[in-house]
Design a protein around this motif. Structure first.
Motif, short mmCIF file in Angstrom:
data_model
loop_
_atom_site.label_atom_id
_atom_site.label_comp_id
_atom_site.label_asym_id
_atom_site.label_seq_id
_atom_site.Cartn_x
_atom_site.Cartn_y
_atom_site.Cartn_z
N ILE A 76 0.83 -1.21 0.00
CA ILE A 76 0.00 0.00 0.00
C ILE A 76 0.86 1.26 0.00
CG2 ILE A 76 -0.27 0.30 2.49
CD1 ILE A 76 -3.07 0.52 -0.17
N THR A 77 2.05 1.17 0.59
CA THR A 77 2.95 2.33 0.59
C THR A 77 3.38 2.68 -0.82
OG1 THR A 77 4.72 0.77 1.15
CG2 THR A 77 3.78 2.06 2.95
N THR A 78 3.67 1.65 -1.62
CA THR A 78 4.05 1.89 -3.02
C THR A 78 2.89 2.47 -3.81
OG1 THR A 78 5.63 0.05 -2.94
CG2 THR A 78 4.92 0.79 -5.13
N LEU A 79 1.70 1.93 -3.56
CA LEU A 79 0.51 2.40 -4.28
C LEU A 79 0.13 3.83 -3.87
CD1 LEU A 79 -1.53 -0.92 -4.03
CD2 LEU A 79 -0.38 -0.02 -6.06
N MET A 80 0.53 4.23 -2.69
CA MET A 80 0.33 5.62 -2.28
C MET A 80 1.36 6.53 -2.96
SD MET A 80 -0.42 5.47 1.84
CE MET A 80 -0.62 7.26 1.95
N GLU A 81 2.61 6.09 -2.94
CA GLU A 81 3.67 6.92 -3.49
C GLU A 81 3.52 7.17 -4.99
OE1 GLU A 81 7.73 6.44 -1.12
OE2 GLU A 81 6.94 4.49 -1.74
N ASP A 82 3.07 6.16 -5.73
CA ASP A 82 2.93 6.35 -7.18
C ASP A 82 1.55 6.89 -7.58
OD1 ASP A 82 1.16 4.16 -7.20
OD2 ASP A 82 2.61 2.78 -8.08
N GLY A 83 0.68 7.11 -6.58
CA GLY A 83 -0.63 7.71 -6.84
C GLY A 83 -1.72 6.74 -7.22
N THR A 84 -1.39 5.44 -7.36
CA THR A 84 -2.38 4.46 -7.78
C THR A 84 -3.56 4.38 -6.81
OG1 THR A 84 -0.68 3.11 -8.86
CG2 THR A 84 -2.76 2.02 -8.33
N LEU A 85 -3.27 4.37 -5.51
CA LEU A 85 -4.33 4.27 -4.50
C LEU A 85 -5.33 5.41 -4.67
CD1 LEU A 85 -5.55 3.19 -1.82
CD2 LEU A 85 -3.91 4.67 -0.62
N PHE A 86 -4.85 6.61 -4.82
CA PHE A 86 -5.74 7.76 -4.88
C PHE A 86 -6.52 7.81 -6.20
CE2 PHE A 86 -2.05 9.07 -2.22
CZ PHE A 86 -2.72 9.03 -1.00
N SER A 87 -5.88 7.44 -7.29
CA SER A 87 -6.59 7.44 -8.57
C SER A 87 -7.64 6.34 -8.60
CB SER A 87 -5.60 7.26 -9.73
OG SER A 87 -4.91 6.03 -9.64
N ASP A 88 -7.33 5.18 -8.02
CA ASP A 88 -8.31 4.09 -7.97
C ASP A 88 -9.55 4.49 -7.18
OD1 ASP A 88 -6.74 2.40 -9.47
OD2 ASP A 88 -6.02 1.21 -7.76
N LEU A 89 -9.36 5.28 -6.13
CA LEU A 89 -10.47 5.67 -5.25
C LEU A 89 -11.07 7.02 -5.60
CD1 LEU A 89 -8.92 4.50 -1.85
CD2 LEU A 89 -10.75 3.37 -3.13
N GLY A 90 -10.50 7.69 -6.58
CA GLY A 90 -11.01 8.99 -6.98
C GLY A 90 -10.76 10.08 -5.96
N VAL A 91 -9.63 9.97 -5.23
CA VAL A 91 -9.26 10.96 -4.22
C VAL A 91 -8.20 11.89 -4.80
CG1 VAL A 91 -8.22 11.32 -1.96
CG2 VAL A 91 -9.83 9.43 -2.32
N ALA A 92 -8.52 13.17 -4.87
CA ALA A 92 -7.59 14.13 -5.49
C ALA A 92 -7.03 15.14 -4.50
CB ALA A 92 -8.28 14.87 -6.63
N ASP A 93 -7.50 15.10 -3.27
CA ASP A 93 -7.12 16.17 -2.34
C ASP A 93 -6.64 15.65 -1.00
OD1 ASP A 93 -9.54 15.10 -1.59
OD2 ASP A 93 -10.49 17.01 -1.11
N PHE A 94 -5.82 14.59 -0.99
CA PHE A 94 -5.36 13.99 0.26
C PHE A 94 -4.47 14.98 1.01
CE2 PHE A 94 -2.43 11.54 2.89
CZ PHE A 94 -3.28 10.67 3.53
N GLY A 95 -4.82 15.27 2.25
CA GLY A 95 -4.03 16.22 3.04
C GLY A 95 -4.66 16.48 4.39
N PRO A 96 -4.01 17.27 5.23
CA PRO A 96 -4.45 17.48 6.61
C PRO A 96 -5.78 18.21 6.74
CG PRO A 96 -2.65 18.97 6.06
CD PRO A 96 -2.76 17.99 4.94
#
Length: 274
Positions: free
Chosen positions: A209-229
């Motif tokens: 999951i760390t790799t999928l976060m770093e390359d953006g796959t996780l967020f694109s798969d879930l349609g998340v464009a604004d991950f942040g605090p």
């Protein structure tokens, strides 16, 4: 990481075996793979806990002394029974024996729940992420069945990474059962996203999951464009290496580590078996 019980050992006994101190009776055992099993025990009437917390459980050794480890409670705070999800370590001091328990057996349960994976340790947010590997899923099995999770957040995302597909079965069945849950079934609809991955056996989604976060796959798969605090909160439970890697990723994204005494944007479990 495991936590050993700091309390004094119980003196060895002679004659008939006494009842276990803080005993809880096993009601059900399910073996998911040759490495994973779950079990339920009767809930002590006096036990109160927050979903996501852990307790010390274990067995008596041959010399009558207790052998205890920290286990996250996988059932929600409102449940009548306590559920636990465990690995099997063939030469492990505790799990080599614990994996053979049967309904009717007793385990030791010290009813003093603690832990960092609780809602009180996070500031209000829009979206919550539960990042888990292996049996680190256990506290999130509790939290995804807690009404507060869906009351507090617009979106709930559970990630679970294991080596093989069969190791995802416990979580998959749990997630699939939520829509029929009489307490939270209607609350879950449209809010919970489940994102399982494997690292060894081929599956629909592979990778750490760390790799999928770093390359953006996780967020694109879930349609998340604004991950942040501003919007996101996270809880992490896995191996020491996984926890460390996740902390680095979350802090790089601007999230700060919180605690019961000082809530912030993410928390990491400090005691974890398996």
């Amino acid at each position: 990481m495991t936590v050993t019980d700091p309390s004094p050992a119980t003196p060895a006994q002679t004659g008939p075996a006494p009842a276990l101190p803080d005993a809880a009776t096993v009601t059900d055992v399910t073996h998911w793979t040759d490495r994973l099993f779950s079990f339920r025990v009767e809930r002590p009437k006096s036990l109160r806990f927050r979903s996501g917390e852990f307790v010390m459980i274990g067995l008596l050794k041959d010399d009558g002394k207790p052998l205890l480890r920290a286990y996250s409670i996988a059932s929600p705070a409102w449940a009548d029974e306590l559920e636990f999800y465990s690995i099997k370590v063939q030469d492990g001091p505790l799990t080599s024996r614990l994996q053979h328990i049967q309904p009717g057996d007793q385990i030791i349960l010290r009813p003093k729940p603690v832990g960092t994976l609780v809602h009180d340790a996070l500031l209000p947010g829009k979206r919550i992420w539960f990042f888990s590997t292996g049996t680190g899923l256990a506290p999130f099995a509790s939290l995804i069945r807690d009404p507060q999770t869906y009351e507090d957040y617009d979106q709930v995302i559970l990630t679970h990474t294991c080596r093989e597909v069969a190791e995802l079965e416990y979580g998959r069945r749990l997630v699939e059962s939520l829509s029929e849950d009489p307490l939270i079934g209607e609350m879950v609809g449209g809010k919970l996203a489940y994102y399982p991955t494997t690292t060894r056996e081929e599956s629909a989604k592979m990778g750490r999951i760390t790799t999928l976060m770093e390359d953006g796959t996780l967020f694109s798969d879930l349609g998340v464009a604004d991950f942040g605090p501003e919007t996101d909160r996270a809880m992490v439970c896995g191996s020491l290496g996984f926890n460390s890697d996740m902390k680095a990723l979350l802090e790089r994204a601007g999230l700060r580590e919180g605690a019961n005494s000082e809530p912030a944007e993410y928390v990491v479990e400090k005691a974890f078996v398996g």
